[in-house]
Design a protein around this motif. Structure first.
Motif, PDB file in Angstrom:
ATOM      1  N   PRO A   1       0.826  -1.209   0.000  1.00 16.24           N
ATOM      2  CA  PRO A   1       0.000   0.000   0.000  1.00 16.24           C
ATOM      3  C   PRO A   1       0.859   1.258   0.000  1.00 16.24           C
ATOM      4  CG  PRO A   1       0.073  -0.945   2.192  1.00 16.24           C
ATOM      5  CD  PRO A   1       0.853  -1.875   1.305  1.00 16.24           C
ATOM      6  N   PHE A   2       0.386   2.298  -0.642  1.00 14.68           N
ATOM      7  CA  PHE A   2       1.071   3.585  -0.575  1.00 14.68           C
ATOM      8  C   PHE A   2       0.043   4.692  -0.674  1.00 14.68           C
ATOM      9  CE2 PHE A   2       0.753   3.044  -5.138  1.00 14.68           C
ATOM     10  CZ  PHE A   2       0.640   4.328  -5.659  1.00 14.68           C
ATOM     11  N   THR A   3       0.402   5.846  -0.190  1.00 10.79           N
ATOM     12  CA  THR A   3      -0.469   7.010  -0.217  1.00 10.79           C
ATOM     13  C   THR A   3       0.133   8.067  -1.122  1.00 10.79           C
ATOM     14  OG1 THR A   3      -1.286   6.601   2.017  1.00 10.79           O
ATOM     15  CG2 THR A   3      -1.573   8.823   1.137  1.00 10.79           C
ATOM     16  N   ALA A   4      -0.603   8.467  -2.156  1.00 15.04           N
ATOM     17  CA  ALA A   4      -0.152   9.537  -3.052  1.00 15.04           C
ATOM     18  C   ALA A   4      -0.539  10.870  -2.437  1.00 15.04           C
ATOM     19  CB  ALA A   4      -0.794   9.380  -4.424  1.00 15.04           C
ATOM     20  N   PRO A   5       0.412  11.773  -2.236  1.00 16.66           N
ATOM     21  CA  PRO A   5       0.101  13.064  -1.621  1.00 16.66           C
ATOM     22  C   PRO A   5      -0.617  14.026  -2.556  1.00 16.66           C
ATOM     23  CG  PRO A   5       2.404  13.005  -2.247  1.00 16.66           C
ATOM     24  CD  PRO A   5       1.853  11.635  -2.547  1.00 16.66           C
ATOM     25  N   ARG A   6      -0.687  13.687  -3.839  1.00 17.29           N
ATOM     26  CA  ARG A   6      -1.334  14.533  -4.835  1.00 17.29           C
ATOM     27  C   ARG A   6      -1.589  13.698  -6.080  1.00 17.29           C
ATOM     28  NH1 ARG A   6       3.823  16.230  -4.148  1.00 17.29           N
ATOM     29  NH2 ARG A   6       5.315  15.520  -5.725  1.00 17.29           N
ATOM     30  N   ASP A   7      -2.392  14.202  -7.005  1.00 16.51           N
ATOM     31  CA  ASP A   7      -2.553  13.566  -8.307  1.00 16.51           C
ATOM     32  C   ASP A   7      -1.222  13.650  -9.051  1.00 16.51           C
ATOM     33  OD1 ASP A   7      -5.179  13.439  -7.562  1.00 16.51           O
ATOM     34  OD2 ASP A   7      -5.932  14.810  -9.112  1.00 16.51           O
ATOM     35  N   GLY A   8      -0.881  12.598  -9.791  1.00 14.80           N
ATOM     36  CA  GLY A   8       0.353  12.641 -10.574  1.00 14.80           C
ATOM     37  C   GLY A   8       0.808  11.273 -10.993  1.00 14.80           C
ATOM     38  N   GLU A   9       2.003  11.245 -11.559  1.00 16.98           N
ATOM     39  CA  GLU A   9       2.595  10.007 -12.046  1.00 16.98           C
ATOM     40  C   GLU A   9       3.416   9.356 -10.940  1.00 16.98           C
ATOM     41  OE1 GLU A   9       2.353   8.512 -15.117  1.00 16.98           O
ATOM     42  OE2 GLU A   9       0.828  10.012 -15.654  1.00 16.98           O
ATOM     43  N   ALA A  10       3.120   8.102 -10.648  1.00 17.84           N
ATOM     44  CA  ALA A  10       3.843   7.384  -9.597  1.00 17.84           C
ATOM     45  C   ALA A  10       5.038   6.653 -10.194  1.00 17.84           C
ATOM     46  CB  ALA A  10       2.917   6.392  -8.898  1.00 17.84           C
ATOM     47  N   VAL A  11       6.093   6.543  -9.389  1.00 13.49           N
ATOM     48  CA  VAL A  11       7.321   5.859  -9.772  1.00 13.49           C
ATOM     49  C   VAL A  11       7.709   4.922  -8.639  1.00 13.49           C
ATOM     50  CG1 VAL A  11       9.788   6.151 -10.268  1.00 13.49           C
ATOM     51  CG2 VAL A  11       8.126   7.754 -11.233  1.00 13.49           C
ATOM     52  N   ILE A  12       8.105   3.699  -8.979  1.00 15.16           N
ATOM     53  CA  ILE A  12       8.567   2.747  -7.986  1.00 15.16           C
ATOM     54  C   ILE A  12      10.040   2.443  -8.225  1.00 15.16           C
ATOM     55  CG2 ILE A  12       7.806   0.725  -9.334  1.00 15.16           C
ATOM     56  CD1 ILE A  12       7.136  -0.622  -6.620  1.00 15.16           C
ATOM     57  N   THR A  13      10.824   2.434  -7.157  1.00 16.31           N
ATOM     58  CA  THR A  13      12.249   2.124  -7.255  1.00 16.31           C
ATOM     59  C   THR A  13      12.596   1.040  -6.244  1.00 16.31           C
ATOM     60  OG1 THR A  13      12.825   3.877  -5.694  1.00 16.31           O
ATOM     61  CG2 THR A  13      12.867   4.451  -8.025  1.00 16.31           C
ATOM     62  N   PHE A  14      13.598   0.254  -6.574  1.00 15.02           N
ATOM     63  CA  PHE A  14      14.080  -0.811  -5.695  1.00 15.02           C
ATOM     64  C   PHE A  14      15.372  -1.359  -6.262  1.00 15.02           C
ATOM     65  CE2 PHE A  14      10.283  -2.333  -8.140  1.00 15.02           C
ATOM     66  CZ  PHE A  14      10.962  -2.822  -9.232  1.00 15.02           C
ATOM     67  N   ALA A  15      16.042  -2.187  -5.474  1.00 12.70           N
ATOM     68  CA  ALA A  15      17.159  -2.989  -5.968  1.00 12.70           C
ATOM     69  C   ALA A  15      16.619  -4.392  -6.197  1.00 12.70           C
ATOM     70  CB  ALA A  15      18.299  -3.002  -4.963  1.00 12.70           C
ATOM     71  N   ALA A  16      16.694  -4.876  -7.430  1.00 14.10           N
ATOM     72  CA  ALA A  16      16.095  -6.157  -7.813  1.00 14.10           C
ATOM     73  C   ALA A  16      17.173  -7.197  -8.081  1.00 14.10           C
ATOM     74  CB  ALA A  16      15.227  -5.984  -9.058  1.00 14.10           C
ATOM     75  N   SER A  17      16.951  -8.400  -7.576  1.00 13.82           N
ATOM     76  CA  SER A  17      17.854  -9.518  -7.847  1.00 13.82           C
ATOM     77  C   SER A  17      17.030 -10.797  -7.915  1.00 13.82           C
ATOM     78  CB  SER A  17      18.927  -9.652  -6.760  1.00 13.82           C
ATOM     79  OG  SER A  17      18.333  -9.891  -5.498  1.00 13.82           O
ATOM     80  N   ALA A  18      17.572 -11.804  -8.598  1.00 12.44           N
ATOM     81  CA  ALA A  18      16.899 -13.094  -8.738  1.00 12.44           C
ATOM     82  C   ALA A  18      17.941 -14.197  -8.585  1.00 12.44           C
ATOM     83  CB  ALA A  18      16.203 -13.203 -10.095  1.00 12.44           C
ATOM     84  N   PRO A  19      17.974 -14.874  -7.442  1.00 13.41           N
ATOM     85  CA  PRO A  19      18.963 -15.932  -7.222  1.00 13.41           C
ATOM     86  C   PRO A  19      18.914 -16.983  -8.334  1.00 13.41           C
ATOM     87  CG  PRO A  19      17.821 -15.407  -5.186  1.00 13.41           C
ATOM     88  CD  PRO A  19      17.108 -14.659  -6.272  1.00 13.41           C
ATOM     89  N   GLY A  20      20.102 -17.377  -8.820  1.00 16.63           N
ATOM     90  CA  GLY A  20      20.192 -18.388  -9.862  1.00 16.63           C
ATOM     91  C   GLY A  20      20.053 -17.870 -11.275  1.00 16.63           C
ATOM     92  N   VAL A  21      19.788 -16.573 -11.412  1.00 17.88           N
ATOM     93  CA  VAL A  21      19.580 -15.984 -12.729  1.00 17.88           C
ATOM     94  C   VAL A  21      20.876 -15.380 -13.246  1.00 17.88           C
ATOM     95  CG1 VAL A  21      18.578 -13.913 -13.804  1.00 17.88           C
ATOM     96  CG2 VAL A  21      17.098 -15.556 -12.660  1.00 17.88           C
ATOM     97  N   SER A  22      21.125 -15.512 -14.541  1.00 16.96           N
ATOM     98  CA  SER A  22      22.251 -14.845 -15.200  1.00 16.96           C
ATOM     99  C   SER A  22      21.892 -14.623 -16.659  1.00 16.96           C
ATOM    100  CB  SER A  22      23.525 -15.679 -15.111  1.00 16.96           C
ATOM    101  OG  SER A  22      24.545 -15.111 -15.923  1.00 16.96           O
ATOM    102  N   TRP A  23      21.985 -13.400 -17.107  1.00 17.57           N
ATOM    103  CA  TRP A  23      21.701 -13.058 -18.506  1.00 17.57           C
ATOM    104  C   TRP A  23      22.696 -13.735 -19.452  1.00 17.57           C
ATOM    105  CZ3 TRP A  23      17.327 -11.231 -20.170  1.00 17.57           C
ATOM    106  CH2 TRP A  23      17.218 -10.584 -21.409  1.00 17.57           C
ATOM    107  N   ALA A  24      23.783 -14.248 -18.911  1.00 21.57           N
ATOM    108  CA  ALA A  24      24.804 -14.899 -19.739  1.00 21.57           C
ATOM    109  C   ALA A  24      24.507 -16.367 -20.000  1.00 21.57           C
ATOM    110  CB  ALA A  24      26.177 -14.781 -19.073  1.00 21.57           C
TER     111      ALA A  24
END
Length: 467
Positions: free
Chosen positions: A46-69
């Motif tokens: 859940p999150f509360t928007a303080p005003r009307d507008g465009e929302a953005v989500i940020t985080f550090a993402a990882s996936a154990p066992g995954v490799s683009w290689a």
């Protein structure tokens, strides 16, 4: 610019209380780690928007066992919804945390819920995704740019192709915008660009390294004029269509977000979207390119993009083994010097082709050998002006301390040279990739003015003795 009208080618909740408005009025942060498991329940935030507008989500993402290689372990995919509405997908190509920022679309002032689900297209080796430092914001800065940012549906090869192509190849990595004044006073034009991890068609990879200094694909995507209030001016929206043509956008919008689709192997767009594409990307396009820098500077700010690009090259078998700078084939990306420099081309003296500029590198151990960015191919030198990027392939294991000098080389690109001079005024950065394919700190910079002519087609820009 060529503008054509008409149709284009065709769970268990996580609780998180919002911080007091006085402490952080536009964001909610979640302590700890959000884990989204294959076959597990959706996670909600859940999150509360303080005003009307465009929302953005940020985080550090990882996936154990995954490799683009590695084939079969390329990525894990997370689907992200807001209040039951699909906002964007996240392709996670690494088992190591990578900072990501995605758009969530327009929200009204008040309480909302983000839902995250493990999604189709995930590689067999992917079992879960970890998100740390998750934060939802409704930023006021660059709000108009966020408002008009394109939603890009993934490439599907519809009706017979793999609908999840971007989970394993040519995945979108970054987006940004640039603005300039429009002809109408008070109006401005916003142009959006994206970086894909590679391109399966178009310019071949060795030429990409020589002419663009990377193996990613960077394309402008969408351009629109807005008025003083940030509203879209009708009839001004255009996008980059197949064959790099500019088409008027006639597709649908979600609020003010145009919906496009990657529809070619070289990541050009269509405004006719295939039915129910399973992947879609609303990247955070609030950032801009640093002034006076090449487009590749947006990658420099996100070093992980170089690693993803190199890993895709390795997995797709595009790397020459062993690396040999004497051949035109692409070698180990860690053996390349990545350089950005600035140039201008003067007036032509006669009829013919404008010259390009390449860079040459000499090593302390072998100063008689000149390693050229264009591999002595006329069409691989750089004709465009401004800040530009290139690479120079060197023997494996070369470091900056092994370099004796960097030269600028004027190179005719056609049968008849028009005699125009070319002036180089700076080297903005120069670096190698480290063992994990991440850029090392730049230690090569130069400013000055060197003019190359038919009579004097080369000049030393930088030497180890002068720096």
């Amino acid at each position: 610019m060529l503008v054509l009208t008409g149709a284009a080618l065709a769970g268990a909740p996580l609780t998180a209380a919002a911080r007091p408005a006085a402490a952080r009025p536009a964001a909610v942060s979640v302590p700890g780690t959000i884990v989204v498991d294959r076959g597990g329940p959706a996670r909600s935030l859940p999150f509360t928007a303080p005003r009307d507008g465009e929302a953005v989500i940020t985080f550090a993402a990882s996936a154990p066992g995954v490799s683009w290689a590695r084939k079969g372990a390329e990525s894990a995919v997370v689907s992200i919804e807001v209040d039951g509405r699909k906002a964007t997908d996240l392709v996670v190509p690494s088992s190591e945390p990578v900072e990501r920022s995605l758009g969530l679309g327009r929200v009204r002032k008040g309480r909302h819920k983000v839902t995250l689900r493990f999604a189709g297209g995930s590689a067999p080796a992917a079992e879960r995704v970890r998100l740390t430092g998750t934060r939802v914001r409704v930023p006021s800065e660059n709000a108009v740019a966020l408002r008009h940012a394109p939603i890009v549906a993934g490439r599907t090869g519809w009706p017979f192709g793999d609908p999840y192509q971007n989970a394993t190849t040519d995945t979108p990595l970054l987006a940004w915008h640039e603005t300039r004044p429009a002809a109408t006073p008070g109006h401005r034009i916003i142009e959006y660009s994206m970086v894909w991890s590679n391109e399966d068609g178009g310019t071949d990879t060795p030429a990409l390294m020589a002419r663009w200094g990377r193996t990613t694909d960077i394309e402008w995507v969408y351009r629109v004029e807005v008025d003083e209030s940030g509203r879209r001016v009708e009839g001004t929206a255009v996008y980059q269509a197949p064959l790099h043509l500019t088409f008027q956008f006639t597709g649908r919008y979600e609020d003010d977000h145009p919906v496009l689709q990657t529809c070619t192997d070289n990541n050009n767009l269509c405004d006719v979207v295939s039915p129910d594409p399973p992947l879609r990307f609303l990247l955070d396009a609030s950032g801009t390119r640093p002034a006076g820098r090449a487009r590749e500077a947006v990658m420099d700010r996100e070093p992980w993009t170089y690693r993803v690009a190199a890993q895709e090259m390795v997995r797709e078998g595009k790397i020459e083994q062993p690396s040999d700078p004497a051949t035109r084939e692409v070698g180990d990306p860690r053996s390349y010097l990545f350089v950005e420099f600035a140039k201008t081309t003067g007036a032509a003296a006669e009829w013919g082709s404008a010259p390009g500029v390449a860079l040459g590198v000499r090593l302390r151990s072998d100063p008689s050998t000149l390693y050229r960015s264009d591999h002595d191919q006329p069409t691989w030198s750089i004709e465009r002006d401004g800040a530009v990027a290139t690479t120079v392939e060197l023997p494996e294991g070369t470091t900056v301390s092994d370099i004796a000098s960097i030269e600028a080389l004027r190179r005719p690109t056609g049968l008849w040279d028009n005699g125009a001079p070319a002036t180089v005024t700076s080297i903005n950065r120069g670096f190698f990739l480290d063992d994990s394919y991440l850029p090392q700190p730049s230690s090569i910079r130069w400013q000055g003015s060197v003019t190359l002519t038919r009579q004097n087609p080369s000049a030393v820009l930088w030497s180890s003795g002068l720096g």
